[in-house]
Design an enzyme around this catalytic site. Structure first.
Site, PDB file in Angstrom:
ATOM      1  N   SER A 184      -6.286  -2.455  -4.281  1.00  0.00           N
ATOM      2  CA  SER A 184      -6.346  -3.769  -4.928  1.00  0.00           C
ATOM      3  C   SER A 184      -7.393  -3.697  -6.030  1.00  0.00           C
ATOM      4  O   SER A 184      -8.290  -2.851  -5.970  1.00  0.00           O
ATOM      5  CB  SER A 184      -6.782  -4.827  -3.916  1.00  0.00           C
ATOM      6  OG  SER A 184      -7.067  -6.058  -4.557  1.00  0.00           O
ATOM      7  N   TYR A 221     -12.011  -8.160   2.989  1.00  0.00           N
ATOM      8  CA  TYR A 221     -10.877  -7.596   2.244  1.00  0.00           C
ATOM      9  C   TYR A 221     -11.373  -6.582   1.214  1.00  0.00           C
ATOM     10  O   TYR A 221     -10.879  -5.446   1.169  1.00  0.00           O
ATOM     11  CB  TYR A 221     -10.095  -8.720   1.555  1.00  0.00           C
ATOM     12  CG  TYR A 221      -8.861  -8.230   0.810  1.00  0.00           C
ATOM     13  CD1 TYR A 221      -7.772  -7.716   1.496  1.00  0.00           C
ATOM     14  CD2 TYR A 221      -8.800  -8.276  -0.589  1.00  0.00           C
ATOM     15  CE1 TYR A 221      -6.640  -7.261   0.816  1.00  0.00           C
ATOM     16  CE2 TYR A 221      -7.672  -7.832  -1.266  1.00  0.00           C
ATOM     17  CZ  TYR A 221      -6.595  -7.335  -0.560  1.00  0.00           C
ATOM     18  OH  TYR A 221      -5.479  -6.886  -1.228  1.00  0.00           O
TER      19      TYR A 221
END
Ligand code: NAP
Length: 277
Positions: A137, A150
């Site tokens: 990401s 995350y």
């Protein structure tokens, strides 16, 4: 497309995994996709009787992974490309978020991906070829309040991918960490785990962030089908990159971060150098 390949993609029920599988099938590749329910299995296999194969696997079922990969290699054939796509986002202020939430986030996004790679590597190493794509990401480069676990998991996967790439390059195996910006998948919708609020001190910082993410879900800038095409181009490349950003939001934010990091390194250079000798 140069030649037909067999891809093993984790998490093909929706989002990037589904888009990549569909585009790969349309290009004549064979796709083995992992799903977590009988319905998802049926729906995936309906995409192509001879080319789409589904296997039920939760990537945190670490005991099962070696067996599933061995069965795929034996019954379907040699896997050319492993795509570690399965993952989800945890959202919550760090102080409010139980360690349990962090463990689950790392189990899925990091340990699951590593377990898949460890299961695949003996086959790829024996064949002296293979390509591993890890979907990380932009949150594996840049950070923002409210997604500490995350970002931590994606920074971890970025680092692990880069190291593994250096270890397996002599065996003809490439490793690419693919870091998307914001895309229109189920990530910020049904898939996101949101820790409930409990500390009022964080209201001013975090409430607007949570609200904005909920509102933006489904209207993000990135198109997963275009991401799928970009990934297929990387898979086709003779010299794939070790890191690939997807989306102009990721590009802008990561460039900004690298510039700020370089400036901070310069500012503190004298202190940094002062510890030698
Ligand atoms: P998505 O539509 O929610 O898809 C996630 C997929 O992962 C689903 O197929 C889901 O299966 C599967 N999955 C989740 N936990 C799993 C587990 N424990 N074991 C096996 N499969 C599991 O979201 P997405 O955006 O396509 O997510 C794919 C990857 O892209 C993730 O790693 C995510 O972090 C990353 N990513 C997304 C964005 C974005 O903006 N969308 C940006 C950067 C990175 P079920 O249907 O069974 O839940």
């Amino acid at each position: 497309m140069s030649s037909s390949k067999t891809l093993l993609i984790t998490g093909v029920s929706s989002g990037f995994g589904r888009a990549l599988a569909q585009e790969a099938l349309a290009c004549g590749h064979r796709v083995v996709g992992t799903v977590r329910s009988a319905e998802a299995r049926q729906s995936f296999e309906a995409l192509g009787a001879t080319h789409a194969f589904a296997r039920i696997l939760d990537v945190t079922d670490f005991e099962a992974i070696d067996g599933v990969v061995a069965e795929i290699e034996a019954d379907i054939g040699a896997v050319d490309v492993l795509v570690n796509n399965a993952g989800y986002g945890h959202e919550g202020v760090m102080e409010e978020s139980p360690l349990e939430d962090m463990r689950r986030q790392f189990d899925v996004n990091v340990f699951g991906a590593v377990a898949m790679m460890k299961a695949m590597l003996p086959y790829m190493r024996r064949r002296r070829r293979g390509h591993i794509l890890n979907i990380t990401s932009m949150g594996g480069f840049i950070t923002m309040p409210g997604i500490a676990y995350y970002c931590g998991s994606k920074f971890a996967l970025e680092g692990i991918s880069e190291v593994l790439g250096k270890e397996v390059r002599p065996f003809g195996i490439a490793v690419t960490a693919v870091a998307p910006g914001s895309f229109r998948t189920d990530w910020a919708g049904r898939s996101m785990v949101r820790t409930p609020r409990s500390i009022a001190d964080y209201d001013a910082l975090f409430d607007p962030i949570r609200e904005a993410r909920e509102k933006k879900s489904g209207r993000q800038l990135g198109d997963p089908l275009k991401a799928a095409r970009a990934m297929l181009a990387i898979i086709d490349s003779d010299s794939p990159p070790s890191h690939l950003l997807l989306g102009s939001d990721a590009l802008g934010l990561v460039r900004e971060k690298l510039t700020a990091a370089a400036a901070e390194i310069d500012t503190w250079e004298t202190v940094t150098r002062s510890t030698d000798g």
